[in-house]
Design a protein around this motif. Structure first.
Motif, short mmCIF file in Angstrom:
data_model
loop_
_atom_site.label_atom_id
_atom_site.label_comp_id
_atom_site.label_asym_id
_atom_site.label_seq_id
_atom_site.Cartn_x
_atom_site.Cartn_y
_atom_site.Cartn_z
N THR A 57 0.82 -11.26 -4.27
CA THR A 57 1.08 -10.17 -3.33
C THR A 57 0.98 -10.67 -1.89
OG1 THR A 57 0.39 -8.49 -4.90
CG2 THR A 57 0.19 -7.93 -2.57
N VAL A 152 -7.67 -5.15 -9.78
CA VAL A 152 -7.04 -6.48 -9.72
C VAL A 152 -5.71 -6.40 -8.97
CG1 VAL A 152 -5.90 -8.22 -11.15
CG2 VAL A 152 -8.23 -7.49 -11.70
N ALA A 153 -4.99 -5.31 -9.15
CA ALA A 153 -3.71 -5.16 -8.45
C ALA A 153 -3.97 -4.94 -6.96
CB ALA A 153 -2.95 -3.98 -9.03
N GLN A 161 -2.43 -6.27 5.36
CA GLN A 161 -1.91 -7.59 5.75
C GLN A 161 -0.66 -7.44 6.60
OE1 GLN A 161 -1.42 -9.29 1.84
NE2 GLN A 161 -3.35 -10.41 1.92
N LEU A 237 6.42 -7.15 -9.01
CA LEU A 237 5.16 -7.80 -9.41
C LEU A 237 4.15 -6.75 -9.86
CD1 LEU A 237 3.20 -10.19 -9.64
CD2 LEU A 237 2.67 -9.90 -7.23
#
Ligand code: M6R
Length: 360
Positions: A57, A152-153, A161, A237
């Motif tokens: 990611t 986790v994802a 970001q 993803l």
């Protein structure tokens, strides 16, 4: 701990407005300037080019940043960190190597920045974790302030970001090119509006019924152009990671160079529109519509032409493309979440995956 949410992932999706608020707070001044604490104007004047290394990611956030930097004329390369050492690109002391890593502990990313340092580049970590290895190993660090991410994802860390990389882009581009981007003010206004716009998407999203229709298909394709391209990759993803169903993301223009052979009435196509090159992506949508594929469009609520062409439309507030990509991604996070939930998947801990990948 989950405050009434069934999963940490859903909680963290809903934390995005607050996370974005923190990412931006104090970093956009009232007079429309960027204030990145340790990075005053001129601190990147000796940088000639930028390389960004990241995984998963974070790699998609890096591709997003490459688009933004390219738009301001900054020469930028992006590397999947696991490939950085295999394809050594020239670096000099005027190369800034940016590691984008939520955890700051991803082995491939750390190996890349160590290699870059050895080769004489200047290094900068964009990370969520103060005191992480990346923050310590790099010459400098910028923190995204997303707060802990348990699922986790990666969800809120991607949005944060992108927000921080957008601010960093303004600083870098001004220092390197000597010019402010013509649309800088609109970009900063869009960033300031982004927490509220994300909240609107969360409040109004109607993906639950859509998820029921698209949960049992041969494959799921995601397409986009410009900043919508990394969002397409990220949408795919997330989808494969938590639903365990097949999903692939493509640059919209690549479709007819191969993937179109896979497109059937049983492969929904998610088309991402961020207000850049939308007409071209619409042409690609028409190509898949004529193969009978159901199309879900994600784009501005004002894009009547997109809404009229697709089978289902997930609207986002009308804003600058820089922010539109983030908003579209939130809709896709919700699609993946609800499909995975309907399928009864282990959403917060998908099989075979770890939150932090500390081996190369
Ligand atoms: O901590 P990092 O940002 O360096 O992690 C990189 C990837 O492992 C990570 O983004 C991964 O792809 C996500 N958990 C997927 O949702």
């Amino acid at each position: 701990e989950r405050h009434g949410f069934d999963h940490y992932m859903l909680k963290e999706i809903h934390e995005q407005p607050a996370a974005l608020e923190r990412a931006i707070r104090g970093r956009v001044t009232p007079d429309g300037d960027v204030d990145l604490e340790a990075f005053p104007p001129g601190c990147f004047s000796d940088v000639d080019d930028v390389q960004i290394v990241a995984c998963g990611t974070s790699y998609h956030a890096a591709l997003y940043a490459r688009q933004l930097l390219a738009e301001r004329g900054v020469p930028t390369q992006v590397f999947s960190a696991g490939e950085y050492a295999t394809t050594p690109a020239p670096v000099s002391e005027h190369t800034l190597v940016i590691a984008v890593t939520q955890s700051g502990e991803t082995a491939d990313t750390l190996a890349s920045i160590r290699l870059a340092s050895e080769r004489g580049a200047r290094t900068l970590a964009v990370t969520n974790v103060v005191g992480s290895t990346a923050a310590r190993v790099c010459d400098d660090a910028v923190f995204i302030r997303a707060g802990p991410e348990i699922g986790v994802a990666a969800t809120k860390t991607f949005s944060s970001q992108v927000a921080v990389l957008t601010l960093l882009r303004e600083r870098l581009a001004e220092d390197i090119t000597g010019q402010r981007g013509a649309d800088r003010e609109r970009v900063l206004r869009a960033l300031e509006r982004l927490p509220g716009d994300v909240q609107q998407v969360l409040d109004q999203s109607s993906v639950e019924s859509l998820a029921a229709r698209y949960r049992d298909r041969d494959g799921h394709f995601f397409i986009g152009r410009g900043v919508a391209f990394p969002v397409a990759l990220e949408g795919a993803l997330k989808f494969k990671e938590i639903t365990y169903e097949h999903a692939e993301g493509f640059a919209a223009g690549e479709l007819k160079h191969g993937p179109l052979a896979l497109v059937t009435p049983d492969t929904p196509v998610f088309a991402v529109f961020a207000g850049q090159y939308d007409d071209k992506t619409l042409n690609n949508v028409e190509e898949v519509v004529s193969r009978g594929a159901p199309v879900v469009g994600v784009g501005s609520e004002e894009s009547t032409d997109v809404a009229a062409t697709v089978d289902e439309f997930l609207p986002i507030p009308d804003t600058h493309p820089v922010a539109a990509g983030v908003l579209a991604n939130v809709q896709l996070q919700l699609v993946s979440y609800h499909v995975a939930d309907l399928l009864g998947r282990s959403i917060d801990k998908p099989r075979n995956l770890a939150k932090s990948v500390t081996v190369e």
